[in-house]
Design a protein around this motif. Sequence first.
Motif, PDB file in Angstrom:
ATOM      1  N   GLY A 212      11.097  -1.452   9.923  1.00  0.00           N
ATOM      2  CA  GLY A 212      10.580  -0.086   9.898  1.00  0.00           C
ATOM      3  C   GLY A 212       9.822   0.316  11.153  1.00  0.00           C
ATOM      4  N   LEU A 213       9.763  -0.576  12.135  1.00  0.00           N
ATOM      5  CA  LEU A 213       9.095  -0.252  13.405  1.00  0.00           C
ATOM      6  C   LEU A 213      10.005  -0.673  14.556  1.00  0.00           C
ATOM      7  CD1 LEU A 213       5.423  -1.614  12.949  1.00  0.00           C
ATOM      8  CD2 LEU A 213       6.175   0.769  12.777  1.00  0.00           C
ATOM      9  N   SER A 214       9.880   0.032  15.672  1.00  0.00           N
ATOM     10  CA  SER A 214      10.606  -0.403  16.868  1.00  0.00           C
ATOM     11  C   SER A 214       9.847  -1.575  17.481  1.00  0.00           C
ATOM     12  CB  SER A 214      10.660   0.752  17.869  1.00  0.00           C
ATOM     13  OG  SER A 214       9.346   0.963  18.374  1.00  0.00           O
TER      14      SER A 214
ATOM     15  N   GLN B  40       0.846  -1.195   0.000  1.00  0.00           N
ATOM     16  CA  GLN B  40       0.000   0.000   0.000  1.00  0.00           C
ATOM     17  C   GLN B  40       0.881   1.244   0.000  1.00  0.00           C
ATOM     18  OE1 GLN B  40      -2.289  -0.418   3.626  1.00  0.00           O
ATOM     19  NE2 GLN B  40      -3.326  -2.287   2.916  1.00  0.00           N
ATOM     20  N   ASP B  41       0.380   2.320  -0.588  1.00  0.00           N
ATOM     21  CA  ASP B  41       1.058   3.613  -0.520  1.00  0.00           C
ATOM     22  C   ASP B  41       0.043   4.618   0.023  1.00  0.00           C
ATOM     23  OD1 ASP B  41       2.232   6.048  -0.822  1.00  0.00           O
ATOM     24  OD2 ASP B  41       2.928   5.701  -2.887  1.00  0.00           O
ATOM     25  N   LEU B  42       0.238   5.018   1.270  1.00  0.00           N
ATOM     26  CA  LEU B  42      -0.783   5.848   1.906  1.00  0.00           C
ATOM     27  C   LEU B  42      -0.730   7.303   1.440  1.00  0.00           C
ATOM     28  CD1 LEU B  42      -1.100   4.461   5.535  1.00  0.00           C
ATOM     29  CD2 LEU B  42      -1.992   3.579   3.393  1.00  0.00           C
ATOM     30  N   SER B  43       0.284   7.644   0.607  1.00  0.00           N
ATOM     31  CA  SER B  43       0.326   9.020   0.091  1.00  0.00           C
ATOM     32  C   SER B  43      -0.416   9.127  -1.246  1.00  0.00           C
ATOM     33  CB  SER B  43       1.778   9.467  -0.090  1.00  0.00           C
ATOM     34  OG  SER B  43       2.369   8.722  -1.140  1.00  0.00           O
TER      35      SER B  43
ATOM     36  N   VAL C  67      -0.070   2.535  13.533  1.00  0.00           N
ATOM     37  CA  VAL C  67       1.256   3.143  13.474  1.00  0.00           C
ATOM     38  C   VAL C  67       1.025   4.600  13.855  1.00  0.00           C
ATOM     39  CG1 VAL C  67       3.213   3.701  11.991  1.00  0.00           C
ATOM     40  CG2 VAL C  67       1.966   1.555  11.659  1.00  0.00           C
ATOM     41  N   GLU C  68       1.675   5.042  14.927  1.00  0.00           N
ATOM     42  CA  GLU C  68       1.332   6.364  15.484  1.00  0.00           C
ATOM     43  C   GLU C  68       2.066   7.521  14.836  1.00  0.00           C
ATOM     44  OE1 GLU C  68      -1.099   6.827  17.401  1.00  0.00           O
ATOM     45  OE2 GLU C  68      -1.503   4.857  18.277  1.00  0.00           O
ATOM     46  N   THR C  69       3.263   7.244  14.319  1.00  0.00           N
ATOM     47  CA  THR C  69       4.061   8.367  13.782  1.00  0.00           C
ATOM     48  C   THR C  69       4.395   8.105  12.316  1.00  0.00           C
ATOM     49  OG1 THR C  69       6.041   7.246  14.552  1.00  0.00           O
ATOM     50  CG2 THR C  69       5.129   8.961  15.999  1.00  0.00           C
ATOM     51  N   PRO C  70       4.687   9.179  11.535  1.00  0.00           N
ATOM     52  CA  PRO C  70       4.976   8.986  10.113  1.00  0.00           C
ATOM     53  C   PRO C  70       6.141   8.014   9.883  1.00  0.00           C
ATOM     54  CG  PRO C  70       4.685  11.312  10.618  1.00  0.00           C
ATOM     55  CD  PRO C  70       4.678  10.594  11.929  1.00  0.00           C
ATOM     56  N   LYS C  71       6.021   7.228   8.818  1.00  0.00           N
ATOM     57  CA  LYS C  71       7.072   6.258   8.465  1.00  0.00           C
ATOM     58  C   LYS C  71       7.197   6.225   6.959  1.00  0.00           C
ATOM     59  CE  LYS C  71       7.257   4.427  12.632  1.00  0.00           C
ATOM     60  NZ  LYS C  71       8.343   4.780  13.513  1.00  0.00           N
ATOM     61  N   LYS C  72       8.413   6.116   6.490  1.00  0.00           N
ATOM     62  CA  LYS C  72       8.638   5.990   5.036  1.00  0.00           C
ATOM     63  C   LYS C  72       8.141   4.627   4.558  1.00  0.00           C
ATOM     64  CE  LYS C  72      10.473   7.694   1.306  1.00  0.00           C
ATOM     65  NZ  LYS C  72       9.186   7.811   0.680  1.00  0.00           N
ATOM     66  N   GLN C  73       8.531   3.610   5.299  1.00  0.00           N
ATOM     67  CA  GLN C  73       8.064   2.268   4.922  1.00  0.00           C
ATOM     68  C   GLN C  73       8.023   1.335   6.129  1.00  0.00           C
ATOM     69  OE1 GLN C  73      10.344  -0.983   2.707  1.00  0.00           O
ATOM     70  NE2 GLN C  73       8.986  -0.245   1.092  1.00  0.00           N
ATOM     71  N   VAL C  74       6.969   0.558   6.184  1.00  0.00           N
ATOM     72  CA  VAL C  74       6.874  -0.500   7.186  1.00  0.00           C
ATOM     73  C   VAL C  74       6.692  -1.804   6.416  1.00  0.00           C
ATOM     74  CG1 VAL C  74       5.474  -1.399   9.064  1.00  0.00           C
ATOM     75  CG2 VAL C  74       5.810   1.049   8.862  1.00  0.00           C
ATOM     76  N   LYS C  75       7.459  -2.807   6.813  1.00  0.00           N
ATOM     77  CA  LYS C  75       7.366  -4.061   6.059  1.00  0.00           C
ATOM     78  C   LYS C  75       7.253  -5.258   7.006  1.00  0.00           C
ATOM     79  CE  LYS C  75       9.875  -6.814   2.680  1.00  0.00           C
ATOM     80  NZ  LYS C  75      11.053  -6.946   1.843  1.00  0.00           N
TER      81      LYS C  75
ATOM     82  N   ILE D 277       3.517  -4.621   2.904  1.00  0.00           N
ATOM     83  CA  ILE D 277       4.376  -3.427   2.901  1.00  0.00           C
ATOM     84  C   ILE D 277       3.482  -2.185   2.836  1.00  0.00           C
ATOM     85  CG2 ILE D 277       6.189  -2.185   1.638  1.00  0.00           C
ATOM     86  CD1 ILE D 277       6.994  -4.893   0.396  1.00  0.00           C
ATOM     87  N   VAL D 278       3.767  -1.234   3.700  1.00  0.00           N
ATOM     88  CA  VAL D 278       3.024   0.030   3.632  1.00  0.00           C
ATOM     89  C   VAL D 278       4.031   1.165   3.492  1.00  0.00           C
ATOM     90  CG1 VAL D 278       1.299   1.501   4.722  1.00  0.00           C
ATOM     91  CG2 VAL D 278       1.235  -0.968   5.086  1.00  0.00           C
ATOM     92  N   ASP D 279       3.919   1.906   2.393  1.00  0.00           N
ATOM     93  CA  ASP D 279       4.815   3.028   2.132  1.00  0.00           C
ATOM     94  C   ASP D 279       4.128   4.341   2.517  1.00  0.00           C
ATOM     95  OD1 ASP D 279       6.917   1.528   0.899  1.00  0.00           O
ATOM     96  OD2 ASP D 279       5.637   1.308  -0.881  1.00  0.00           O
TER      97      ASP D 279
END
Length: 881
Positions: free
Chosen positions: A374-376, A252-255, A315-323, A348-350
């Motif tokens: 892409g996440l802690s 997905q691309d949320l932008s 996901v609470e804060t902006p991220k370039k990519q989570v996979k 994958i979420v961009d």
Amino acid sequence: MKAKNLKVNGLTEPIGYSFDHLTFSWETSGEDLDDQSKMTVTVALDPAFKQVVAQADCASGNLLTLAPDFLKNKTRYFWRVQGLTFQASSFFETGLMDDAWQAKWISYQDAPQDAVCFSKKFMANKAVKTARLYLMALGLYEASLNGQAVSLEYLTPGYHSYDLYQQYQTFDVTHLINSENELTVMVGNGWYKGRFLFDGGFENIYGDKQKLIAQLEITYEDGSREVVLSDESWNCQTSFIKENSIYDGERQDLSTRPEPLQTIALTDDRATLTERLDLPVKPVRVYNPRAFIDKNGDLILDFEQEITGWIAGRVETPKKQVKFTFGELLQDGRFYRDNLRTAKQEFIVDNIEQASFIRPHFTYFGFRYVKVEGLSEAEALRFKGYSLQSEMEETFSFASSSAKLNQLLSNVKWSQRDNFLSIPTDCPQRDERLGWTGDIGVFANTASYNMETRAFFANYLRAMRAEQLAQKGAVPVFVPYPKIKPFEGINPFLLGGAVSVWGDAATILPITSYRHCHDQGQLKADYPLMKGWVDYILKKDQAHQNRHLFDFDMQLGDWLALDTGIKGSVMGATDSSLVATVYYWISAQNTADAAAILDYQTDNAFYQKLADEIKAAILTTYFKGDDLNLTPATLNSPTEQIRQQMAQGFAGQKIDTKVDTQTGLALLLHYRLYPSEAAREKLADRLQARLEEAGNSLTTGFAGTPALLHALSENGLDQAAFDLLFKEDAPSWLFEVSQGATTTWERWDSLLSDGRISGTDMNSMNHYAYGSVEDFIVEKLLGINLPELTGDTWKIAPHFTSHLTWAQGKLMTANGPLEVKWVKTGSLVETTVILPPRTKAVFIKQDGSLCQLKSGSNQFSEIFPDNSANAIQDYKETVNE
Ligand code: BGC
């Protein structure tokens, strides 16, 4: 007495389903345990039951089938069941039925997209009485009205033979209508288009662009009506879902800012649209993971249970990519996924620009572990695992003094949950996930103890029948059966082959379903499929001199058996013609039995004669006097020649072919295909010898495993059966458990003793076929035996084992729970049977004596049996005398 859990065709308050028969069922419970008063079912057009359209008394059991000839389209029917002291009511509703669709199929003009979003705005200015949305899209869709999901279902419209018929859904959306409305339907690829089908995968099997048909019908309080129909006036645009695939996952691309596409109306046929039979796929269970860093330094979530579904979280804060990458195993302390073959299983979420709840939409994963990028760790732990499955009632629970046996039963149930997703699949993770008929054929009985499978099977059997008609009687090795154009080097499994054991699911599923729920309406619906399959083999048989031996086609035989001694072999050593002929007999007998139940007397006589003749052919071919014929003519048959060619292909060498394998012997014994008592004893001796030769291990594959423990136990070899069941070293059921399995494996040696995977080309940790052992646990260990096909008396006959000090099981029946518990104290064993009301049952003691059971609690005390090796020897000597 009370009645509850009212169902129509195994469904609770179904709306818009296909009702080719109407079987009403209910559960009874209550104080007046033996109230034998008659029960009456009434169907009416109103909840006060003033406008009655059908009524009948229930002759026996808590179920009644009515002909559906009074049904009118788009109508809600209220029905109730009444006895002397109680009544309970429910409803069901018909779909469009014979009312022609007014809406048109729509699609888009532009280049194919992985996902698109159709939408339509409309007004509804008066008070709404009811609103129904009739909807179907190809591939997978998610629909919402004014931002609210129209149902809690996912992966609609499920997987079926899209080329043969399209089953649409009906949603009650009355509560979602405002004065200004927007209906939105997002449509992805799913099984319809994109990459699907094993052996490299194929693109766009059914089509290359998504399609939709929607008809929203609103009835206002003042009686006026309005319809919203899909047509070229609908809006269509691109989606934030950039890629999606059953095997590969979703990106997905949320932008994304959606771009308009040009909607087109299609002239596609609407006559093949039909009411649904598929069950809703829902997230039935939710799991919280634990997190750890693996030896590669990767962040891994462990859900501690292999599930089928997906993960979702905020996901609470902006991220370039989570996979997220999904896998079943760890190897050497590292995330591992090589056994998924080409399936990527990624989410994958961009460009997550703001706090967002993310989840996949048009895919699913088979997994226990998820690698997170892409996440802690803290952020990853906000995600939960959702297990998706076709919604079904669970009907069996088990516990015993063996934690490992209990875990095995949990694993069996999980492999069922994980693979009962729209259709029964072989596995939920690798690039396969197909409705392999053989797998569900051998697992059907166990499955039907675990869950109320009736409606789930009905849906799958409709697809099987449609495929059978399309294939002139053949039942393909998987259903649905995507049709692929032949090309050089194509895998033979993709070319419509009908083979024994697999095709026999056509008779095994209907008769198993009937045995578990006695629904004659369903059996009648499935009967043409049963008959069609037997007729198909018979026709071939007649073209091969009518010998009633199934020894002339390609067969899969005893798939994945261990007795060829060839490492990793998919083929077993048992003569495939023997396996195929035994299953030919099983199918002929099942069809004869179904005909008897349905009172089709001519058919009953015909198929019974055929079954008897097949049995006679088995006896003359495979026996010499009272002993097995070790060199039957089938060892030189066309089937055997094809088998050797296949062996060259699979293993690069010739394989042994025998009849006196564990599988061959277990099949002949369990199905009583022997000429005499003396022959039976010889078969049992041979089976024991085969076990000893194999180091008291099983070597059976898909065809033999379901029969093995039954065959031993039915022939005085309980100890051997239980020793196999409780064996912990490889190969065995509990070996998997000792290796930490949370589902059942495809192969006995999916993992080796050192925990390493045995191979990656065909090796899933989540296949249910070997879970078929559960029916031995129900029927022998607990001794819960369903009434005969035409009978009404349960037989409770537990087999005790020194491997346990106690065991208990509870099976939901139409009359309420039936419980069996046995406890060993010293040399005594006390059995308690709790029988639900209105249920006939006998208890069979170890000495063979019968006791009638009464409703409520029944207690028996017996001497604990000595099943030791000496006792078996004594038994054999007694039998021999
Ligand atoms: C599937 C099986 C299936 C078999 C038959 C495998 O790839 O996973 O479970 O029955 O093929 O050939």
